[in-house]
Design a protein around this motif. Structure first.
Motif, PDB file in Angstrom:
ATOM      1  N   PRO A  91       0.807  -1.228   0.000  1.00 10.69           N
ATOM      2  CA  PRO A  91       0.000   0.000   0.000  1.00 10.69           C
ATOM      3  C   PRO A  91       0.837   1.274   0.000  1.00 10.69           C
ATOM      4  O   PRO A  91       0.348   2.332  -0.378  1.00 10.69           O
ATOM      5  CB  PRO A  91      -0.816  -0.105   1.297  1.00 10.69           C
ATOM      6  CG  PRO A  91      -0.689  -1.497   1.759  1.00 10.69           C
ATOM      7  CD  PRO A  91       0.584  -2.030   1.213  1.00 10.69           C
ATOM      8  N   ASP A  92       2.094   1.156   0.429  1.00 17.30           N
ATOM      9  CA  ASP A  92       2.975   2.321   0.524  1.00 17.30           C
ATOM     10  C   ASP A  92       3.971   2.385  -0.633  1.00 17.30           C
ATOM     11  O   ASP A  92       4.906   3.184  -0.611  1.00 17.30           O
ATOM     12  CB  ASP A  92       3.733   2.275   1.860  1.00 17.30           C
ATOM     13  CG  ASP A  92       4.314   3.630   2.251  1.00 17.30           C
ATOM     14  OD1 ASP A  92       3.745   4.658   1.840  1.00 17.30           O
ATOM     15  OD2 ASP A  92       5.336   3.657   2.956  1.00 17.30           O
ATOM     16  N   THR A 160      -6.504   7.769   4.267  1.00 18.51           N
ATOM     17  CA  THR A 160      -7.745   8.507   4.154  1.00 18.51           C
ATOM     18  C   THR A 160      -8.630   8.313   5.375  1.00 18.51           C
ATOM     19  O   THR A 160      -8.417   7.400   6.179  1.00 18.51           O
ATOM     20  CB  THR A 160      -8.516   8.097   2.881  1.00 18.51           C
ATOM     21  OG1 THR A 160      -9.660   8.940   2.725  1.00 18.51           O
ATOM     22  CG2 THR A 160      -8.964   6.650   2.955  1.00 18.51           C
ATOM     23  N   SER A 161      -9.616   9.173   5.502  1.00 15.80           N
ATOM     24  CA  SER A 161     -10.577   9.052   6.587  1.00 15.80           C
ATOM     25  C   SER A 161     -11.929   8.578   6.084  1.00 15.80           C
ATOM     26  O   SER A 161     -12.857   8.417   6.858  1.00 15.80           O
ATOM     27  CB  SER A 161     -10.757  10.411   7.271  1.00 15.80           C
ATOM     28  OG  SER A 161     -11.290  11.331   6.338  1.00 15.80           O
ATOM     29  N   ASN A 162     -12.043   8.355   4.768  1.00 16.48           N
ATOM     30  CA  ASN A 162     -13.335   8.028   4.186  1.00 16.48           C
ATOM     31  C   ASN A 162     -13.170   6.911   3.155  1.00 16.48           C
ATOM     32  O   ASN A 162     -12.365   7.029   2.229  1.00 16.48           O
ATOM     33  CB  ASN A 162     -13.934   9.270   3.516  1.00 16.48           C
ATOM     34  CG  ASN A 162     -15.402   9.109   3.194  1.00 16.48           C
ATOM     35  OD1 ASN A 162     -15.828   8.069   2.703  1.00 16.48           O
ATOM     36  ND2 ASN A 162     -16.182  10.140   3.463  1.00 16.48           N
ATOM     37  N   THR A 163     -13.931   5.837   3.303  1.00 22.01           N
ATOM     38  CA  THR A 163     -13.806   4.694   2.395  1.00 22.01           C
ATOM     39  C   THR A 163     -14.141   5.060   0.949  1.00 22.01           C
ATOM     40  O   THR A 163     -13.674   4.403   0.026  1.00 22.01           O
ATOM     41  CB  THR A 163     -14.731   3.543   2.847  1.00 22.01           C
ATOM     42  OG1 THR A 163     -16.064   4.047   3.003  1.00 22.01           O
ATOM     43  CG2 THR A 163     -14.263   2.957   4.164  1.00 22.01           C
ATOM     44  N   VAL A 207      -4.800   3.515   2.126  1.00 18.41           N
ATOM     45  CA  VAL A 207      -5.124   2.853   3.389  1.00 18.41           C
ATOM     46  C   VAL A 207      -6.078   3.720   4.191  1.00 18.41           C
ATOM     47  O   VAL A 207      -6.188   4.938   3.970  1.00 18.41           O
ATOM     48  CB  VAL A 207      -3.870   2.564   4.247  1.00 18.41           C
ATOM     49  CG1 VAL A 207      -2.941   1.578   3.562  1.00 18.41           C
ATOM     50  CG2 VAL A 207      -3.136   3.861   4.586  1.00 18.41           C
ATOM     51  N   ILE A 208      -6.785   3.083   5.128  1.00 17.94           N
ATOM     52  CA  ILE A 208      -7.645   3.791   6.071  1.00 17.94           C
ATOM     53  C   ILE A 208      -7.404   3.202   7.456  1.00 17.94           C
ATOM     54  O   ILE A 208      -7.185   1.992   7.590  1.00 17.94           O
ATOM     55  CB  ILE A 208      -9.135   3.677   5.660  1.00 17.94           C
ATOM     56  CG1 ILE A 208     -10.027   4.529   6.574  1.00 17.94           C
ATOM     57  CG2 ILE A 208      -9.603   2.231   5.641  1.00 17.94           C
ATOM     58  CD1 ILE A 208     -11.459   4.664   6.067  1.00 17.94           C
ATOM     59  N   THR A 234      -6.331  -1.954   4.207  1.00 16.27           N
ATOM     60  CA  THR A 234      -6.229  -1.725   2.766  1.00 16.27           C
ATOM     61  C   THR A 234      -7.007  -2.823   2.044  1.00 16.27           C
ATOM     62  O   THR A 234      -7.180  -3.919   2.600  1.00 16.27           O
ATOM     63  CB  THR A 234      -4.748  -1.718   2.320  1.00 16.27           C
ATOM     64  OG1 THR A 234      -4.637  -1.157   1.016  1.00 16.27           O
ATOM     65  CG2 THR A 234      -4.153  -3.118   2.332  1.00 16.27           C
ATOM     66  N   PRO A 235      -7.509  -2.590   0.831  1.00 12.47           N
ATOM     67  CA  PRO A 235      -8.279  -3.618   0.117  1.00 12.47           C
ATOM     68  C   PRO A 235      -7.430  -4.836  -0.235  1.00 12.47           C
ATOM     69  O   PRO A 235      -6.208  -4.740  -0.402  1.00 12.47           O
ATOM     70  CB  PRO A 235      -8.747  -2.893  -1.153  1.00 12.47           C
ATOM     71  CG  PRO A 235      -8.683  -1.449  -0.814  1.00 12.47           C
ATOM     72  CD  PRO A 235      -7.523  -1.298   0.124  1.00 12.47           C
ATOM     73  N   LYS A 236      -8.065  -5.990  -0.392  1.00 10.00           N
ATOM     74  CA  LYS A 236      -7.340  -7.226  -0.687  1.00 10.00           C
ATOM     75  C   LYS A 236      -6.702  -7.201  -2.071  1.00 10.00           C
ATOM     76  O   LYS A 236      -5.711  -7.891  -2.318  1.00 10.00           O
ATOM     77  CB  LYS A 236      -8.274  -8.432  -0.561  1.00 10.00           C
ATOM     78  CG  LYS A 236      -9.452  -8.414  -1.528  1.00 10.00           C
ATOM     79  CD  LYS A 236     -10.360  -9.616  -1.314  1.00 10.00           C
ATOM     80  CE  LYS A 236     -11.550  -9.615  -2.255  1.00 10.00           C
ATOM     81  NZ  LYS A 236     -12.455 -10.771  -2.034  1.00 10.00           N
ATOM     82  N   GLU A 237      -7.248  -6.392  -3.012  1.00 12.74           N
ATOM     83  CA  GLU A 237      -6.701  -6.327  -4.366  1.00 12.74           C
ATOM     84  C   GLU A 237      -5.716  -5.178  -4.525  1.00 12.74           C
ATOM     85  O   GLU A 237      -5.487  -4.673  -5.629  1.00 12.74           O
ATOM     86  CB  GLU A 237      -7.835  -6.186  -5.390  1.00 12.74           C
ATOM     87  CG  GLU A 237      -8.614  -4.875  -5.339  1.00 12.74           C
ATOM     88  CD  GLU A 237      -9.740  -4.888  -4.329  1.00 12.74           C
ATOM     89  OE1 GLU A 237     -10.602  -3.988  -4.397  1.00 12.74           O
ATOM     90  OE2 GLU A 237      -9.775  -5.791  -3.451  1.00 12.74           O
ATOM     91  N   ILE A 238      -5.073  -4.758  -3.416  1.00 17.43           N
ATOM     92  CA  ILE A 238      -4.214  -3.582  -3.444  1.00 17.43           C
ATOM     93  C   ILE A 238      -3.056  -3.717  -4.426  1.00 17.43           C
ATOM     94  O   ILE A 238      -2.622  -2.728  -5.032  1.00 17.43           O
ATOM     95  CB  ILE A 238      -3.693  -3.277  -2.011  1.00 17.43           C
ATOM     96  CG1 ILE A 238      -2.965  -1.932  -1.986  1.00 17.43           C
ATOM     97  CG2 ILE A 238      -2.832  -4.410  -1.492  1.00 17.43           C
ATOM     98  CD1 ILE A 238      -3.823  -0.743  -2.323  1.00 17.43           C
TER      99      ILE A 238
END
Length: 268
Positions: A91-92, A160-163, A207-208, A234-238
């Protein structure tokens, strides 16, 4: 147990702070929208989309991103592109992966005349403090002193703070960025004030944190709940999303900085 007080959750995206920056929608193209705003003397742009894996969506996102970047970066200038983040953490890894596809030309300018349709472009991957023991801002400042660019372009993953923004926005600002601030690991400001040149930051929320995620998902935000510990999600498809997003950003930067033939551009 770790207690989250949902009443105290806040906006923690690095570039776009919703409670301070209320952007106005200026463009919409087949599900891809552009929001712009100016706060004080700084510009903010947010490109929103539902899917960065669809071929048509990629083309629409890139078209808008190219046009928007042209507002921030002048052509035929000296540009240092910095890929912030950690290549070993998916994710980073957005910043470093963008660098993999950037057309680097600075070395050619040192060898002789270069065609006028190419900008002087160099790249830097400072890595993270935990790997190098050196703060990113210290490394970047030293390289800026050597390269003396007109622009430093910073590319980073955001928290982020929002999905609704998670891997669905590309954010741009000329205010700068504080690497790591989204995950409570602020390493210092990277801006025109600290680097003494124009700075453009490009970020994608990848990421959230669990506090914000739970706050997004439940209705009653007046209570507190207990969880085992603080988590970054983080989503599984990142992996796939990062590959596509890094391609879009790198391809757009190449086309903004250079006038190149179709066959010279990145082939996905």
């Amino acid at each position: 147990m770790h207690t989250i007080d949902l009443k105290n959750t806040n906006i923690r995206t690095d570039l776009i702070l919703d409670f301070e920056v209320n952007s106005n929608k200026t463009l919409s193209n087949n599900g891809v929208s552009l929001y712009n705003n100016t706060k004080e003397k700084y510009n903010y742009s947010t490109i929103t989309f539902l899917d960065c894996t669809d071929h048509n969506n990629i083309s629409n996102i890139e078209t808008i991103l190219i046009n928007e970047l042209k507002r921030y970066i002048k052509k035929n200038t000296k540009v240092l592109i910095v890929g912030l983040g950690n290549r070993k953490s998916t994710p980073d890894s957005l910043g470093p992966k963008v660098l993999d596809n950037i057309l680097v030309t600075r070395h050619l300018f040192s060898l002789g005349d270069v065609e006028s349709n190419y900008s002087n472009v160099s790249i830097l991957e400072p890595n993270v403090f935990g790997s190098t023991g050196i703060s990113s801002i210290d490394i970047i400042k030293q390289v800026v002193d050597i390269v003396k660019p007109d622009y430093v372009v910073l590319v980073d993953s955001l928290c982020t703070s929002n999905t609704s923004r998670l891997n669905k926005t590309i954010q741009i600002t000329d205010k700068g960025i504080n690497p790591g601030s989204g995950v409570y690991n602020d390493r210092g400001e990277l801006s025109e004030n600290t680097l003494n040149c124009n700075v453009v930051a490009i970020g994608v929320p990848t990421v959230i944190d669990i506090n914000s995620l739970i706050s997004n998902l439940i209705i009653d935000k007046t209570k507190s709940i207990d969880i085992e510990n603080n988590l970054i999600v983080t989503p599984k498809e990142i992996d796939y999303l990062i590959d596509n997003l890094s391609y879009i950003i790198a391809s757009s930067l190449n086309k903004v900085l250079h006038t190149i033939n179709r066959q010279d551009s990145i082939n996905k």
